[in-house]
Design a protein around this motif. Sequence first.
Motif, PDB file in Angstrom:
ATOM      1  N   ALA A 105       0.837  -1.204   0.000  1.00 15.76           N
ATOM      2  CA  ALA A 105       0.000   0.000   0.000  1.00 15.76           C
ATOM      3  C   ALA A 105       0.872   1.254   0.000  1.00 15.76           C
ATOM      4  O   ALA A 105       0.590   2.222  -0.728  1.00 15.76           O
ATOM      5  CB  ALA A 105      -0.935  -0.002   1.212  1.00 15.76           C
ATOM      6  N   ALA A 106       1.939   1.244   0.792  1.00 16.86           N
ATOM      7  CA  ALA A 106       2.851   2.397   0.819  1.00 16.86           C
ATOM      8  C   ALA A 106       3.516   2.579  -0.542  1.00 16.86           C
ATOM      9  O   ALA A 106       3.701   3.705  -1.006  1.00 16.86           O
ATOM     10  CB  ALA A 106       3.901   2.203   1.909  1.00 16.86           C
ATOM     11  N   LYS A 107       3.856   1.471  -1.200  1.00 17.74           N
ATOM     12  CA  LYS A 107       4.468   1.559  -2.532  1.00 17.74           C
ATOM     13  C   LYS A 107       3.473   2.143  -3.524  1.00 17.74           C
ATOM     14  O   LYS A 107       3.829   2.994  -4.339  1.00 17.74           O
ATOM     15  CB  LYS A 107       4.929   0.181  -2.988  1.00 17.74           C
ATOM     16  CG  LYS A 107       5.631   0.199  -4.335  1.00 17.74           C
ATOM     17  CD  LYS A 107       5.996  -1.195  -4.786  1.00 17.74           C
ATOM     18  CE  LYS A 107       6.693  -1.207  -6.114  1.00 17.74           C
ATOM     19  NZ  LYS A 107       5.903  -0.714  -7.210  1.00 17.74           N
ATOM     20  N   ARG A 108       2.210   1.693  -3.470  1.00 15.96           N
ATOM     21  CA  ARG A 108       1.202   2.258  -4.365  1.00 15.96           C
ATOM     22  C   ARG A 108       1.046   3.756  -4.123  1.00 15.96           C
ATOM     23  O   ARG A 108       0.969   4.542  -5.069  1.00 15.96           O
ATOM     24  CB  ARG A 108      -0.138   1.545  -4.171  1.00 15.96           C
ATOM     25  CG  ARG A 108      -0.242   0.222  -4.879  1.00 15.96           C
ATOM     26  CD  ARG A 108      -1.683  -0.281  -4.918  1.00 15.96           C
ATOM     27  NE  ARG A 108      -2.286  -0.405  -3.602  1.00 15.96           N
ATOM     28  CZ  ARG A 108      -2.194  -1.464  -2.809  1.00 15.96           C
ATOM     29  NH1 ARG A 108      -1.517  -2.512  -3.211  1.00 15.96           N
ATOM     30  NH2 ARG A 108      -2.777  -1.490  -1.636  1.00 15.96           N
ATOM     31  N   ASP A 109       1.003   4.157  -2.837  1.00 17.02           N
ATOM     32  CA  ASP A 109       0.878   5.580  -2.513  1.00 17.02           C
ATOM     33  C   ASP A 109       2.065   6.364  -3.046  1.00 17.02           C
ATOM     34  O   ASP A 109       1.902   7.445  -3.627  1.00 17.02           O
ATOM     35  CB  ASP A 109       0.766   5.778  -0.998  1.00 17.02           C
ATOM     36  CG  ASP A 109      -0.554   5.281  -0.438  1.00 17.02           C
ATOM     37  OD1 ASP A 109      -1.482   5.030  -1.243  1.00 17.02           O
ATOM     38  OD2 ASP A 109      -0.653   5.133   0.796  1.00 17.02           O
ATOM     39  N   SER A 110       3.277   5.832  -2.851  1.00 17.12           N
ATOM     40  CA  SER A 110       4.460   6.552  -3.326  1.00 17.12           C
ATOM     41  C   SER A 110       4.484   6.602  -4.848  1.00 17.12           C
ATOM     42  O   SER A 110       4.880   7.616  -5.430  1.00 17.12           O
ATOM     43  CB  SER A 110       5.740   5.917  -2.780  1.00 17.12           C
ATOM     44  OG  SER A 110       5.922   4.625  -3.303  1.00 17.12           O
ATOM     45  N   ASP A 111       4.025   5.539  -5.511  1.00 16.10           N
ATOM     46  CA  ASP A 111       3.941   5.573  -6.984  1.00 16.10           C
ATOM     47  C   ASP A 111       2.939   6.628  -7.442  1.00 16.10           C
ATOM     48  O   ASP A 111       3.203   7.368  -8.404  1.00 16.10           O
ATOM     49  CB  ASP A 111       3.544   4.203  -7.536  1.00 16.10           C
ATOM     50  CG  ASP A 111       4.660   3.176  -7.458  1.00 16.10           C
ATOM     51  OD1 ASP A 111       5.828   3.581  -7.255  1.00 16.10           O
ATOM     52  OD2 ASP A 111       4.362   1.966  -7.594  1.00 16.10           O
ATOM     53  N   ASN A 112       1.788   6.702  -6.759  1.00 13.43           N
ATOM     54  CA  ASN A 112       0.796   7.719  -7.109  1.00 13.43           C
ATOM     55  C   ASN A 112       1.351   9.124  -6.886  1.00 13.43           C
ATOM     56  O   ASN A 112       1.152  10.020  -7.715  1.00 13.43           O
ATOM     57  CB  ASN A 112      -0.492   7.524  -6.299  1.00 13.43           C
ATOM     58  CG  ASN A 112      -1.251   6.284  -6.729  1.00 13.43           C
ATOM     59  OD1 ASN A 112      -1.073   5.792  -7.841  1.00 13.43           O
ATOM     60  ND2 ASN A 112      -2.077   5.764  -5.847  1.00 13.43           N
ATOM     61  N   GLN A 113       2.041   9.322  -5.760  1.00 13.00           N
ATOM     62  CA  GLN A 113       2.642  10.633  -5.504  1.00 13.00           C
ATOM     63  C   GLN A 113       3.706  10.957  -6.548  1.00 13.00           C
ATOM     64  O   GLN A 113       3.790  12.090  -7.025  1.00 13.00           O
ATOM     65  CB  GLN A 113       3.267  10.669  -4.108  1.00 13.00           C
ATOM     66  CG  GLN A 113       2.254  10.732  -2.998  1.00 13.00           C
ATOM     67  CD  GLN A 113       2.919  10.745  -1.635  1.00 13.00           C
ATOM     68  OE1 GLN A 113       4.118  10.546  -1.508  1.00 13.00           O
ATOM     69  NE2 GLN A 113       2.118  10.972  -0.601  1.00 13.00           N
ATOM     70  N   ARG A 114       4.515   9.958  -6.900  1.00  8.77           N
ATOM     71  CA  ARG A 114       5.547  10.183  -7.916  1.00  8.77           C
ATOM     72  C   ARG A 114       4.905  10.591  -9.231  1.00  8.77           C
ATOM     73  O   ARG A 114       5.318  11.570  -9.867  1.00  8.77           O
ATOM     74  CB  ARG A 114       6.377   8.913  -8.114  1.00  8.77           C
ATOM     75  CG  ARG A 114       7.462   9.052  -9.177  1.00  8.77           C
ATOM     76  CD  ARG A 114       8.191   7.740  -9.444  1.00  8.77           C
ATOM     77  NE  ARG A 114       7.323   6.603  -9.683  1.00  8.77           N
ATOM     78  CZ  ARG A 114       6.732   6.318 -10.837  1.00  8.77           C
ATOM     79  NH1 ARG A 114       6.892   7.101 -11.875  1.00  8.77           N
ATOM     80  NH2 ARG A 114       5.972   5.248 -10.964  1.00  8.77           N
ATOM     81  N   ARG A 115       3.840   9.889  -9.664  1.00 14.02           N
ATOM     82  CA  ARG A 115       3.158  10.247 -10.906  1.00 14.02           C
ATOM     83  C   ARG A 115       2.570  11.654 -10.827  1.00 14.02           C
ATOM     84  O   ARG A 115       2.648  12.421 -11.781  1.00 14.02           O
ATOM     85  CB  ARG A 115       2.064   9.222 -11.213  1.00 14.02           C
ATOM     86  CG  ARG A 115       2.599   7.988 -11.888  1.00 14.02           C
ATOM     87  CD  ARG A 115       1.481   7.090 -12.410  1.00 14.02           C
ATOM     88  NE  ARG A 115       1.685   5.784 -11.795  1.00 14.02           N
ATOM     89  CZ  ARG A 115       0.927   5.227 -10.885  1.00 14.02           C
ATOM     90  NH1 ARG A 115      -0.152   5.818 -10.471  1.00 14.02           N
ATOM     91  NH2 ARG A 115       1.228   4.051 -10.373  1.00 14.02           N
TER      92      ARG A 115
END
Length: 172
Positions: A105-115
């Motif tokens: 979940a943290a990885k998904r959040d960080s990917d969304n923030q990165r995008r």
Amino acid sequence: MSFVTLNQCPPGVFRTEVGTYGFKSEYATKVSDGYKCDAYCLESGEYFQGGVEGTEARGELLVEPVNFLDELDKLRMQHKHLAADLDETKAAHDRTRDRLREAEAAKRDSDNQRRFFESRATEAERRLEQAQGVAMELRGRLLEIRDNRMVRRGDLVPPQGLPDPYDDGIPF
């Protein structure tokens, strides 16, 4: 338990030093040189001789009395310990799985923030290019004005707050 001689072994199940199981009854058979206890092999039901010859040698064989109820209690205790270990291992596995879910979940959040920030950076770069283009255009116009000494009416800005030089104050 500990090992005793076959003659001293109480009636019941016994185990030899090599791991063979037998059964000693409470009866004895009369032989030429005395009495020998009746003992049988559990696997085959044959008379137990123990691989020796003679009544005296057979009576001196070392055997271990086996109490299956005690053995079952030992196995139950081992089972309880194994079950507790299994429960602990399962709980550790569940905790690891929960941590993995949280990490995903943290990885998904960080990917969304990165995008999101990449799209903002791309938009900022596009606007910067537009601003640089406008600045270059204005610079070109200024150079043109200086070189030609021409002023276009649209380039002039009327002064604010100054009196109009063509107004003499007399209304007609």
